[in-house]
Each structure stands twice: as C-alpha cells, then as structure tokens.
Design a protein around this motif. Sequence first.
Motif, mmCIF file in Angstrom:
data_model
loop_
_atom_site.group_PDB
_atom_site.id
_atom_site.type_symbol
_atom_site.label_atom_id
_atom_site.label_comp_id
_atom_site.label_asym_id
_atom_site.label_seq_id
_atom_site.Cartn_x
_atom_site.Cartn_y
_atom_site.Cartn_z
ATOM 1 N N LEU A 102 0.831 -1.204 0.000
ATOM 2 C CA LEU A 102 0.000 0.000 0.000
ATOM 3 C C LEU A 102 0.869 1.259 0.000
ATOM 4 N N THR A 103 1.942 1.232 0.772
ATOM 5 C CA THR A 103 2.844 2.382 0.808
ATOM 6 C C THR A 103 3.490 2.609 -0.560
ATOM 7 N N ALA A 104 3.919 1.515 -1.208
ATOM 8 C CA ALA A 104 4.522 1.630 -2.539
ATOM 9 C C ALA A 104 3.507 2.180 -3.542
ATOM 10 N N LEU A 105 2.256 1.733 -3.436
ATOM 11 C CA LEU A 105 1.218 2.220 -4.352
ATOM 12 C C LEU A 105 0.981 3.711 -4.145
ATOM 13 N N LEU A 106 0.935 4.112 -2.881
ATOM 14 C CA LEU A 106 0.718 5.524 -2.561
ATOM 15 C C LEU A 106 1.796 6.402 -3.193
ATOM 16 N N TYR A 107 3.047 6.013 -3.026
ATOM 17 C CA TYR A 107 4.137 6.865 -3.504
ATOM 18 C C TYR A 107 4.466 6.658 -4.980
ATOM 19 N N SER A 108 3.781 5.717 -5.621
ATOM 20 C CA SER A 108 3.910 5.628 -7.079
ATOM 21 C C SER A 108 3.118 6.743 -7.758
ATOM 22 N N LEU A 109 2.183 7.340 -7.009
ATOM 23 C CA LEU A 109 1.406 8.464 -7.518
ATOM 24 C C LEU A 109 2.166 9.751 -7.268
ATOM 25 N N ARG A 110 2.371 10.539 -8.301
ATOM 26 C CA ARG A 110 3.147 11.766 -8.147
ATOM 27 C C ARG A 110 2.457 12.744 -7.200
ATOM 28 N N LYS A 111 3.254 13.586 -6.571
ATOM 29 C CA LYS A 111 2.776 14.488 -5.521
ATOM 30 C C LYS A 111 1.656 15.390 -6.001
ATOM 31 N N VAL A 112 1.721 15.837 -7.249
ATOM 32 C CA VAL A 112 0.703 16.751 -7.759
ATOM 33 C C VAL A 112 -0.688 16.121 -7.726
ATOM 34 N N TYR A 113 -0.769 14.790 -7.789
ATOM 35 C CA TYR A 113 -2.060 14.097 -7.754
ATOM 36 C C TYR A 113 -2.483 13.717 -6.339
ATOM 37 N N ARG A 114 -1.522 13.640 -5.416
ATOM 38 C CA ARG A 114 -1.843 13.106 -4.089
ATOM 39 C C ARG A 114 -2.667 14.053 -3.223
ATOM 40 N N ARG A 115 -2.697 15.323 -3.583
ATOM 41 C CA ARG A 115 -3.411 16.292 -2.735
ATOM 42 C C ARG A 115 -4.869 15.904 -2.532
ATOM 43 N N ARG A 138 -29.273 8.657 -21.344
ATOM 44 C CA ARG A 138 -27.974 8.428 -21.962
ATOM 45 C C ARG A 138 -26.872 8.972 -21.065
ATOM 46 N N VAL A 139 -25.796 8.186 -20.963
ATOM 47 C CA VAL A 139 -24.684 8.564 -20.099
ATOM 48 C C VAL A 139 -23.396 8.018 -20.707
ATOM 49 N N GLY A 140 -22.294 8.716 -20.473
ATOM 50 C CA GLY A 140 -21.013 8.281 -21.019
ATOM 51 C C GLY A 140 -19.913 8.367 -19.974
ATOM 52 N N GLY A 141 -18.760 7.807 -20.313
ATOM 53 C CA GLY A 141 -17.616 7.870 -19.413
ATOM 54 C C GLY A 141 -16.322 7.734 -20.184
ATOM 55 N N MET A 142 -15.241 8.344 -19.666
ATOM 56 C CA MET A 142 -13.949 8.242 -20.347
ATOM 57 C C MET A 142 -12.796 8.535 -19.392
ATOM 58 N N LEU A 143 -11.676 7.899 -19.657
ATOM 59 C CA LEU A 143 -10.430 8.151 -18.948
ATOM 60 C C LEU A 143 -9.846 9.459 -19.469
ATOM 61 N N THR A 144 -9.532 10.376 -18.560
ATOM 62 C CA THR A 144 -9.020 11.685 -18.984
ATOM 63 C C THR A 144 -7.571 11.930 -18.571
ATOM 64 N N ASP A 145 -7.062 11.187 -17.595
ATOM 65 C CA ASP A 145 -5.662 11.336 -17.188
ATOM 66 C C ASP A 145 -5.172 10.002 -16.646
ATOM 67 N N SER A 146 -4.392 9.290 -17.447
ATOM 68 C CA SER A 146 -3.970 7.939 -17.074
ATOM 69 C C SER A 146 -2.836 7.921 -16.054
ATOM 70 N N SER A 147 -2.343 9.098 -15.653
ATOM 71 C CA SER A 147 -1.319 9.155 -14.609
ATOM 72 C C SER A 147 -1.917 9.442 -13.237
ATOM 73 N N ALA A 148 -3.220 9.682 -13.177
ATOM 74 C CA ALA A 148 -3.848 10.137 -11.937
ATOM 75 C C ALA A 148 -4.294 9.010 -11.016
ATOM 76 N N VAL A 149 -4.237 7.753 -11.482
ATOM 77 C CA VAL A 149 -4.667 6.607 -10.671
ATOM 78 C C VAL A 149 -3.662 5.481 -10.827
ATOM 79 N N LYS A 150 -3.340 4.818 -9.710
ATOM 80 C CA LYS A 150 -2.468 3.649 -9.703
ATOM 81 C C LYS A 150 -3.235 2.462 -9.139
ATOM 82 N N ILE A 151 -2.890 1.260 -9.618
ATOM 83 C CA ILE A 151 -3.644 0.044 -9.265
ATOM 84 C C ILE A 151 -2.694 -1.002 -8.674
ATOM 85 N N LEU A 152 -3.158 -1.703 -7.644
ATOM 86 C CA LEU A 152 -2.412 -2.813 -7.076
ATOM 87 C C LEU A 152 -3.022 -4.123 -7.555
#
Length: 402
Positions: free
Chosen positions: A275-288, A384-398
């Motif tokens: 969990l700690t590694a996953l947290l810090y894999s996300l850049r600081k600008v996104y962690r706020r 009708r509803v839609g969805g899309m990925l807009t920033d692929s650097s903003a989320v990390k997955i374990l």
Amino acid sequence: MPIEQKDIELVAEELGHKFTEFTKKNDKRIDAIEQEKSKLSERVDTLNGTVDSLQKQKEQLEEQLKKSQRPSGGKGQTPEAAEHKKAFERFIKTGRGEDELRDLESKALATDTPEDGGLAVPLQLDQNIIQLLNDANVMRQECTVVPTGGVGYKQLVNKGGATSGWVGETDARPETSTPKLGELSPHFGELYANPSATQNMLDDSFFDVESWLSGEVQTEFSEEEEIAFTVGDGANKPKGLFAYASSLARDKDRAFGTLQHLVSGSAGSFNGDNLTALLYSLRKVYRRDAKWMLNNDVLFKARLLKDNDGNYLWRPGLELGQPSSLLGYGVAENEALPDAVADAKAIAFGNFKRAYKIIDVIGTRVLRDPYTRKPYVQFYTTKRVGGMLTDSSAVKILQLSA
C-alpha cells in the motif's frame, strides 16, 4: 425524526471505543499462544465487522444531516418549466394531453429532444434523478460529472511531447518539440428502466408521481452505472476506469491512456508495504486530493495491517464530517471492484476526479405504456450517459499477483 449533530457524535464516540477495543484484541491475537489464537481471531473478526458497521452508520447519518440541510428545489422555475411539470404529472397519471405536453416540452427545455422515444421529464425531475444517482453511486461521488445537451461531447487533452532547454544570452534558440494534442470522446450507452404502477395508485390524489418515478429509476440505474463506470467494456455502455489497459511502466514511459499497476508479490494478498509503494507511485501533484478505492472485502483485510512501528494503517473518522483513512488518505468503497483473489486488480489509489469523467446527457425520457401488462401502467424510462479516462497518470492500481 430529524438528524442532529449529537446523534453523529454518539455514534462516533462508540466507533472510537470499539476501534480501540479492536486494536487491543488484535494485538493480543498476534502475540497469543496457539491454543488461544482461534478464540481471539473470532473476536477480532467480530469487532472488525462492528467497526465497519458503525463507520457506515456514521456516514449514513452524516449524509442524512447533509440532505436535511440541502435547500429545497423548485425555486426559480420559469413559468414554462412550471407549466411543463404540471402537464407532465397530468399525463403520467391519466395518459391525456400528450400533444400539449410535447408543445410545452419544446418551450421548457434548453436542449433539443427528438419527437419519438417518449417524452422528456421536467428539468427539475431530471435533476432530482441525477442527484439521487450521485448520492447512490461511488464513482459519481469520486469522479468528475459533466452535464451536456447531447452525445457530441469531446475533450482536447495534452498527451505530452513538449520540450524545452537552457540557452545563453546570445545562443541560438532551436525549435523545440510541440505538445501532442489528442481528442477524447466518451463511450456512451443508454440505460433503461421499466417501473410499473396500477391505475389506482396513479388516481390517488396523494400519490407523488415525481418521488415515485425518480426513486424507481434511481434503484434501477445506480447499480448498473456503478458497474459500467468501474469495469464496463464500452459496448453499448460507458468504458469503465478499470477496463483500460495497464502496465508496469512508469508515467514517463507509458503511452497516454494506459494505467500503471504494481504487483503485490503474493497471489490474492497484500501487505502494508504494498500500500505504501502504491501511494508513492502516484506523483505528488495528484496526491493532494487522492483517495483509496476498494471493496468491503479488501477493506476488511486492510484494516488489520500495521506499519513497522506497530501502528494500524487504517484509522476511523471520529469527528463530524471526518472520514475514515488508510495511510492518511480517505477511502471510497466500491463493490464493483473485485475481492482479494489471485491476479485481481483489487486496490486503486489516485485522484479520481482528474482520472475519469462521467458525461450526463440532460433529458431523461419516459414512454407511458398502459397496454402491455394490464392492469399495470409501465413507464419505459431511458437516459444516456457516457464515461472516459481523462488522465492515465492520476490513478495507480495494485494487482494481487505473485
């Protein structure tokens, strides 16, 4: 009976006591001799469930308090919108006045609506349905939701590629690379529900058509939306955030539109270091504004984890409005994510508002059908509803893999 702040404080106090008891018992379980371990383990699991129940009760009470303080709708309606609302309710109850309703619809709505496929619900009812969906849907709460008048929504994004450099006062300024711009389009789908009512219900003067219809539609739509926004494959439905491809490559090495995943090193399980590694894999600008996202089964396991100093990684929120936290960040429970099984991408950490966008097409439509299931009147409702990925650097997955 109205919810008061003291009700939440009482639950929060009990939650704090139970969590303290839970941590003490779990510490004893870890240090217990073998013959006592089974008894303590059962007690810890029971307390873990109690903590989970109290945490949910606190969140529900806070949500009820928030709703009771929310200003009532209906103010500021245009005369056309008010007339459309009244005509719509009359049509739903009696089936009469369809032509008049279509005329009023074109005056009351700001968006273009087709002549077939049912009648548009009043704007206030449409907004109420969306609000109920937002209240019931974790992805709607955590991601960015954008209302639009049609399915032509597109977004321009910067996919990187811009370069720069240092130069002296009189040095030449060679041309640098320009940023790569790309156009993103959501995957759209049409949700439908078909609630039924008897004519006797509709004839009842005390029957609240709007509340009934919005409640029935919310029940049908919310679960389907949650699954679609999370893992939907994009075929006649939105493509879910976790349906996009992922790789082990870091942000600067991945193509735009591909997420990054880490592996736990153990099939079907994880530890605090993961969990700690996953947290810090996300850049600081996104962690706020980042959060964890996982289902209840995985959260149950995460609540047992401790750091190297013996501190529990999960902490309950004991103050009014304070959520529970994992490694200092909030937790969003999403039951559409998988359990802790081998190779499951079960835990995510990120800024979901930057990562994923939900597009609401304004204009829920209703087709009244009194013939198919007599004596019931069916209301075929679509949205009708839609969805899309807009920033692929903003989320990390374990990923729970060996």
